[in-house]
Design a protein around this motif. Structure first.
Motif, PDB file in Angstrom:
ATOM      1  N   ARG A  64       0.747  -1.284  -0.098  1.00 43.67           N
ATOM      2  CA  ARG A  64      -0.099  -0.086   0.053  1.00 43.67           C
ATOM      3  C   ARG A  64       0.838   1.402  -0.148  1.00 43.67           C
ATOM      4  O   ARG A  64       0.587   2.456  -0.947  1.00 43.67           O
ATOM      5  N   ALA A  65       1.618   1.434   0.813  1.00 40.37           N
ATOM      6  CA  ALA A  65       2.963   2.431   0.979  1.00 40.37           C
ATOM      7  C   ALA A  65       3.519   2.828  -0.570  1.00 40.37           C
ATOM      8  O   ALA A  65       3.674   3.776  -1.080  1.00 40.37           O
ATOM      9  N   GLN A 122       2.395   1.481  -3.725  1.00 40.32           N
ATOM     10  CA  GLN A 122       1.247   2.981  -3.830  1.00 40.32           C
ATOM     11  C   GLN A 122       0.826   3.448  -4.017  1.00 40.32           C
ATOM     12  O   GLN A 122       0.713   4.845  -5.381  1.00 40.32           O
ATOM     13  N   THR A 123       0.880   4.019  -3.391  1.00 40.14           N
ATOM     14  CA  THR A 123       0.360   5.488  -2.684  1.00 40.14           C
ATOM     15  C   THR A 123       1.337   6.641  -2.196  1.00 40.14           C
ATOM     16  O   THR A 123       1.284   7.436  -2.690  1.00 40.14           O
ATOM     17  N   GLY A 124       2.764   5.865  -2.382  1.00 39.87           N
ATOM     18  CA  GLY A 124       4.161   6.894  -2.416  1.00 39.87           C
ATOM     19  C   GLY A 124       4.286   7.498  -1.240  1.00 39.87           C
ATOM     20  O   GLY A 124       4.858   8.685  -0.760  1.00 39.87           O
ATOM     21  N   ARG A 125       3.604   7.071   0.173  1.00 42.04           N
ATOM     22  CA  ARG A 125       3.421   7.417   1.078  1.00 42.04           C
ATOM     23  C   ARG A 125       3.884   6.259   1.845  1.00 42.04           C
ATOM     24  O   ARG A 125       3.373   5.404   2.545  1.00 42.04           O
ATOM     25  N   CYS A 164       4.623   4.151   5.836  1.00 42.67           N
ATOM     26  CA  CYS A 164       4.329   4.100   7.436  1.00 42.67           C
ATOM     27  C   CYS A 164       4.810   5.410   8.556  1.00 42.67           C
ATOM     28  O   CYS A 164       5.890   6.104   7.625  1.00 42.67           O
ATOM     29  N   CYS A 203      10.156   0.941   0.360  1.00 40.95           N
ATOM     30  CA  CYS A 203       8.697   0.949  -0.257  1.00 40.95           C
ATOM     31  C   CYS A 203       8.805   2.446  -1.028  1.00 40.95           C
ATOM     32  O   CYS A 203       7.729   1.924  -2.565  1.00 40.95           O
ATOM     33  N   VAL A 204       8.940   3.436  -0.546  1.00 41.00           N
ATOM     34  CA  VAL A 204       8.942   4.698  -1.681  1.00 41.00           C
ATOM     35  C   VAL A 204      10.600   5.677  -1.963  1.00 41.00           C
ATOM     36  O   VAL A 204      10.112   5.966  -2.418  1.00 41.00           O
ATOM     37  N   ARG A 242     -10.921  -1.558  -4.523  1.00 37.39           N
ATOM     38  CA  ARG A 242      -9.207  -0.696  -5.264  1.00 37.39           C
ATOM     39  C   ARG A 242      -9.407  -0.013  -6.623  1.00 37.39           C
ATOM     40  O   ARG A 242      -9.419   0.723  -7.380  1.00 37.39           O
ATOM     41  N   ALA A 245     -10.186   2.974  -8.982  1.00 38.46           N
ATOM     42  CA  ALA A 245      -9.224   3.352 -10.139  1.00 38.46           C
ATOM     43  C   ALA A 245      -9.770   4.275 -11.616  1.00 38.46           C
ATOM     44  O   ALA A 245     -10.396   3.616 -12.013  1.00 38.46           O
ATOM     45  N   GLU A 255      -4.975   4.393 -15.141  1.00 37.53           N
ATOM     46  CA  GLU A 255      -4.779   3.497 -14.118  1.00 37.53           C
ATOM     47  C   GLU A 255      -4.447   1.923 -14.283  1.00 37.53           C
ATOM     48  O   GLU A 255      -3.800   1.263 -14.262  1.00 37.53           O
TER      49      GLU A 255
END
Length: 675
Positions: free
Chosen positions: A163-164, A166-169, A171, A183-184, A639, A643, A647
């Motif tokens: 998830r991190a 995919q979102t670019g953020r 934890c 992850c990012v 999800r 999209a 995407e």
């Protein structure tokens, strides 16, 4: 009970060479594995007057129906082959060391692309480095929390990591600098792996190198007037020192050793071990063993070392592996080297000391010494450990007494209530789970000696006569029992044919010194003493019809109805009512409830998968490969529904037109919006 004379080999057939032998019961199941310097001498000892044998050996030879052996070149090869067969066949008459509790380990999944630090219990996995065991999981978390300041390795689950990404953020740990956030892309995969390797090296005892390196960096930062960086490095050094101080120094000379202690009697024994690395106790572990064999302490120690280092480092390759050119992977060799210390301290020397030392030395890749400590700090540590073993055995007996008595009473009550010739040591229970006739699943759970045998659980996808499912539970029960016992008969014939082939091969080439081909474990060839179905007379009648059609007459059958907990027997007009406080009824309920739980679990998994795929089934141009790619990329249909077309089209293998079709199908399948 079989007469050993009925399967005793002729004296001239048994070779006078090293080898490994197996006793099998009437169903072909391996019940005992042993090794010998001389097969002729060892096997002959089993076929003397039965009354002169130890009671446990008497039980083994009278339960067995055949014996076979494999000749090997050396005694060390016999040791390795014996261990691998005990692990493969899990014979009931061999000594098994079982953990007296489930110990947590600190594990680093070096086999993953992005390694993760986590707490793990249970069986060890290839490609993962383990540290411990620890007495409590909180002790691991305290250590990890300290070390993440210096080695910010990933600790999150795979779902959080994806998830991190995919979102670019990242934890929370990424934001507070306790994770390097691969992850990012804050660090590369290679840089993160280097951090994980440094973490493992520190946990393995190489503490001084990292402390000195941080101290040098701190002094350099202070000289350059970088006081904030110097302060952070000072705090990092303090964290490493606190993590190191958690393990007390017990051997001042920096010894790497495993120290074992043993306490027991004729029936049971408790074993404790301290894993000492760099003079510090890095872990403690304990086992309790029921002595199903008549073994001396020296033989117990030998079996213990085989299990501990065989599981922790992997067994040696068999002669057959060597002949086929099978090489051990470098990473597995490194794991073996770390698992086996230079010195093993035991209460008594193993029966075949030279062979055990050679086996351990080959595992480690360097010489290993097995000794009995005689004086000094090592002797004092061994005495302390024996006190722990005595206390562990006393605690085990307190916990175990009631459990053993209760299980024996339950099996005895069932034998008497159902009129069985012997206690139902193996019970199989069947249940059906379905939702309005869809995704029908049958479950089979197995209890042996009153305890669940989860490795032999099975599930059946119910097909029905036309492939669309059964009409009702009775038809499903009939299908499941038919398939299970048809497989039992097929495997029984296969076992008989395999045994005949092995005998013929041995007769054709009695001088063959290589082990036979590793045989598959045909678990369906082991029949139950009692079959239990979840339900009343209709389900019992369907199960009885299935057994009768296959000609199975030596398996007892009953059903347990939920409403009043009545026990139904085939062809009986009235149920059997067991007393409410009966241990036999309680065991039946446990078996039935476990079958119900297992069936529901598998049914829900099939239903969930079916519902997920059905949403995408009718999308034109979307085949199984593209469906799998979409679900792998987005994780869930929710999800994917959120999209955009762009995407979706970015997923590998998807085009703009197909992405638009998927988007339109999911929006149409989504919940209606009302205003």
């Amino acid at each position: 009970m079989a007469d050993p004379a009925t399967y005793r080999p002729a004296p001239g057939q048994i070779p006078d060479t090293p080898g490994v032998y197996r006793f099998r019961d009437e169903h072909g199941r391996v019940i005992y594995v042993g090794k010998a310097k001389s097969l002729r001498s060892r096997l002959s000892s089993y076929f003397q007057d039965v009354a002169a044998l130890h009671p446990r050996t008497q039980m083994m030879v009278t339960t067995a129906a055949s014996v076979e052996w494999t000749v090997v070149g050396t005694e060390v090869e016999a040791l390795a082959l014996e261990y691998s067969w005990i692990k493969e066949f899990d014979p009931r008459f061999n000594v098994k060391y079982r953990d007296d509790k489930s110990y947590p380990y600190l594990a680093v999944t070096m086999g993953d692309e992005v390694p993760r630090v986590q707490v793990m219990r249970g069986a060890k996995r290839p490609g993962t480095r383990y540290f411990g065991p620890y007495g409590h999981a909180w002790a691991i978390r305290e250590t990890v929390d300290l070390l993440l300041r210096v080695f910010p390795v990933r600790t999150c689950s795979s779902g959080v990591f994806k998830r991190a990404a995919q979102t670019g953020r990242p934890c929370l740990l990424g934001y507070i600098d306790k994770c390097s956030a691969p992850c990012v892309g804050r660090v590369s995969v290679e840089e993160h792996r280097a951090l994980a390797e440094d973490f493992c090296d520190f946990m393995a005892g190489e503490t001084g190198r990292y402390v000195r390196r941080l101290e040098a960096s701190m002094r350099e930062a202070a000289a350059n007037l970088e006081y904030e960086r110097a302060a952070k490095l000072r705090d990092d050094i303090g964290a490493l020192q606190r993590a190191t101080e958690k393990n007390a120094v017990v051997l001042a000379d920096g010894t790497d050793a495993d120290v074992f202690a043993l306490a027991g009697d004729d029936l049971e024994a408790a074993v404790q071990v301290f894993h000492v690395r760099g003079g510090r106790i890095r872990g403690q572990r304990g086992w309790v063993v029921e002595k199903v064999e008549d073994l001396t302490d020296a033989e117990l120690v030998e079996q213990l070392l085989l299990q501990v280092y065989g599981e922790g480092a992997g067994a040696l390759p068999t002669p057959q592996d060597r002949a086929s050119g099978g090489a051990r992977r470098p990473e597995r060799a490194a794991e073996r080297h770390r698992a086996v210390p230079r010195e093993v301290l035991v209460p008594v020397l193993p029966a075949d000391l030279a062979q055990v030392e050679d086996w351990l030395s080959e595992l480690r890749g360097a010489r290993v010494h097995v000794r009995v400590p005689q004086r000094g700090d090592k002797k004092a540590l061994a005495d302390t450990l024996r006190t722990n073993a005595v206390q562990a055995l006393a605690l085990h007996r307190t916990r175990r007494a009631g459990d053993l008595t209760t299980r024996s009473q339950a099996l005895r009550e069932l034998q008497e209530a159902l009129g069985l010739a012997e206690a139902p040591l193996r019970i199989e229970c069947y249940d059906i789970s379905t939702t309005q006739g869809t995704h029908q699943v049958g479950s089979m759970v197995v209890f042996e000696d009153g305890l669940p045998r989860t490795s032999e659980y099975r599930t059946f996808g119910v097909r029905g006569a036309d492939g669309s499912g059964a009409r009702d539970d009775t038809e499903a029960i009939h299908e499941v029992l038919t398939r299970r016992f048809r497989r039992y008969q097929a495997d029984l014939e296969a076992n008989a044919a395999q045994a005949s082939g092995e005998i013929a091969a041995a007769a054709a080439d009695p001088a063959d010194e290589g082990p036979a081909e590793s045989e598959s474990r045909r678990r369906f060839a082991y029949p139950p003493n009692l079959v239990v179905v979840d339900g009343g007379p209709p389900q019992v009648a369907a199960a009885a019809r299935a057994l009768a059609e296959l000609g199975v007459v030596d398996v007892a059958l009953c059903g347990l109805a939920k409403r009043l907990e009545e026990v139904w027997l085939p062809g009986e007009e009235y149920p059997l009512i067991l007393p409410r406080g009966s241990e036999g009824l309680y065991l039946m309920q446990r078996v039935r409830d476990e079958a119900h739980r297992f069936a529901i679990k598998h049914h829900r998994a099939r239903r969930s998968k079916g519902m997920t795929v059905s949403v995408l089934d009718d999308v034109p141009g979307l085949g199984p490969a593209r469906r799998a790619a979409l679900l792998a990329h987005f994780g869930t249909v929710g999800r994917l529904r959120a999209a955009s077309v762009e995407e979706i089209a970015a997923v590998r293998g998807m085009g703009q037109r197909t992405a638009q079709a998927v988007h339109d199908a999911l929006i149409g399948a989504g919940p209606a919006v009302t205003g």
